[in-house]
Design a protein around this motif. Structure first.
Motif, PDB file in Angstrom:
ATOM      1  N   HIS A 280       0.835  -1.212   0.000  1.00  0.00           N
ATOM      2  CA  HIS A 280       0.000   0.000   0.000  1.00  0.00           C
ATOM      3  C   HIS A 280       0.872   1.266   0.000  1.00  0.00           C
ATOM      4  O   HIS A 280       0.550   2.237  -0.691  1.00  0.00           O
ATOM      5  CB  HIS A 280      -0.962   0.003   1.192  1.00  0.00           C
ATOM      6  CG  HIS A 280      -2.158  -0.864   0.982  1.00  0.00           C
ATOM      7  ND1 HIS A 280      -3.173  -0.555   0.100  1.00  0.00           N
ATOM      8  CD2 HIS A 280      -2.498  -2.046   1.547  1.00  0.00           C
ATOM      9  CE1 HIS A 280      -4.087  -1.506   0.115  1.00  0.00           C
ATOM     10  NE2 HIS A 280      -3.700  -2.429   0.988  1.00  0.00           N
ATOM     11  N   ASP A 281       1.959   1.253   0.756  1.00  0.00           N
ATOM     12  CA  ASP A 281       2.876   2.398   0.771  1.00  0.00           C
ATOM     13  C   ASP A 281       3.483   2.628  -0.614  1.00  0.00           C
ATOM     14  O   ASP A 281       3.616   3.770  -1.057  1.00  0.00           O
ATOM     15  CB  ASP A 281       3.989   2.199   1.802  1.00  0.00           C
ATOM     16  CG  ASP A 281       3.506   2.328   3.232  1.00  0.00           C
ATOM     17  OD1 ASP A 281       2.390   2.848   3.444  1.00  0.00           O
ATOM     18  OD2 ASP A 281       4.264   1.907   4.136  1.00  0.00           O
TER      19      ASP A 281
ATOM     20  N   ASP B 168       0.833   4.229  -2.750  1.00  0.00           N
ATOM     21  CA  ASP B 168       0.628   5.628  -2.369  1.00  0.00           C
ATOM     22  C   ASP B 168       1.772   6.527  -2.841  1.00  0.00           C
ATOM     23  O   ASP B 168       1.561   7.709  -3.113  1.00  0.00           O
ATOM     24  CB  ASP B 168       0.449   5.759  -0.855  1.00  0.00           C
ATOM     25  CG  ASP B 168      -0.849   5.140  -0.372  1.00  0.00           C
ATOM     26  OD1 ASP B 168      -1.763   4.908  -1.201  1.00  0.00           O
ATOM     27  OD2 ASP B 168      -0.948   4.882   0.849  1.00  0.00           O
ATOM     28  N   GLU B 169       2.973   5.984  -2.950  1.00  0.00           N
ATOM     29  CA  GLU B 169       4.126   6.755  -3.400  1.00  0.00           C
ATOM     30  C   GLU B 169       4.156   6.931  -4.914  1.00  0.00           C
ATOM     31  O   GLU B 169       4.836   7.825  -5.422  1.00  0.00           O
ATOM     32  CB  GLU B 169       5.420   6.075  -2.958  1.00  0.00           C
ATOM     33  CG  GLU B 169       5.656   6.122  -1.475  1.00  0.00           C
ATOM     34  CD  GLU B 169       6.840   5.284  -1.041  1.00  0.00           C
ATOM     35  OE1 GLU B 169       7.517   4.674  -1.912  1.00  0.00           O
ATOM     36  OE2 GLU B 169       7.099   5.219   0.169  1.00  0.00           O
TER      37      GLU B 169
ATOM     38  N   LYS C 120       4.299  10.412  -7.074  1.00  0.00           N
ATOM     39  CA  LYS C 120       4.759  11.557  -6.287  1.00  0.00           C
ATOM     40  C   LYS C 120       6.197  11.885  -6.696  1.00  0.00           C
ATOM     41  O   LYS C 120       7.020  10.998  -6.828  1.00  0.00           O
ATOM     42  CB  LYS C 120       4.712  11.244  -4.787  1.00  0.00           C
ATOM     43  CG  LYS C 120       3.308  11.093  -4.257  1.00  0.00           C
ATOM     44  CD  LYS C 120       3.355  10.836  -2.764  1.00  0.00           C
ATOM     45  CE  LYS C 120       1.941  10.719  -2.202  1.00  0.00           C
ATOM     46  NZ  LYS C 120       1.971  10.437  -0.759  1.00  0.00           N
TER      47      LYS C 120
END
Length: 129
Positions: free
Chosen positions: A118-119, A122-123, A126
């Motif tokens: 999940h991290d 999410d990254e 970006k």
């Protein structure tokens, strides 16, 4: 205690299987081989087994069984106790981690791996400066 993360390839295979067996989930989550899964299951049914007894039961070489036991101990799936022999010396007896504890270890390991994935999601996209 050292725990392994599921390997991406094995996890992908597991997800594609509509009804994975417990053995497949165990192998994936702890990144262990089929013979190690069989060792765990045999110990589950035969607590207090020695390496010699286990090798005979699994029809495998003792050195291979020892390697499987080492891996399973690292993953927290096997416990070892030393038993003194009446005529001197000692022998190690092995037992599988009880199912409720093994289930909890599986949940914790999978949850940690899922959080990591999940991290990474999410990254994505970006910018880093």
């Amino acid at each position: 205690m050292i725990q392994a993360d599921p390997s991406p390839e094995r996890f992908r295979e597991l997800m594609l299987d509509e009804e994975p067996a417990f053995e497949d989930v165990l192998a994936c989550v702890f990144d262990i081989q089929g013979h190690e899964v069989q060792t765990y299951l045999t110990l589950h049914d035969n607590p207090g087994t020695t390496v010699a007894e286990l090798a005979a039961e699994l029809n495998r070489d003792r050195s291979n069984v020892n390697r499987s036991l080492s891996t399973l101990q690292e993953r927290g799936l096997v416990n070892r106790k030393r038993r003194l022999l009446e005529n001197g010396g000692h022998v190690y007896q092995y037992a599988a981690t009880p199912v409720p504890e093994a289930r909890e270890l599986m949940h914790e390991t999978l949850d940690e791996w899922t959080a990591y994935v999940h991290d990474r999601i999410d990254e994505f996209g970006k910018k880093t400066n």
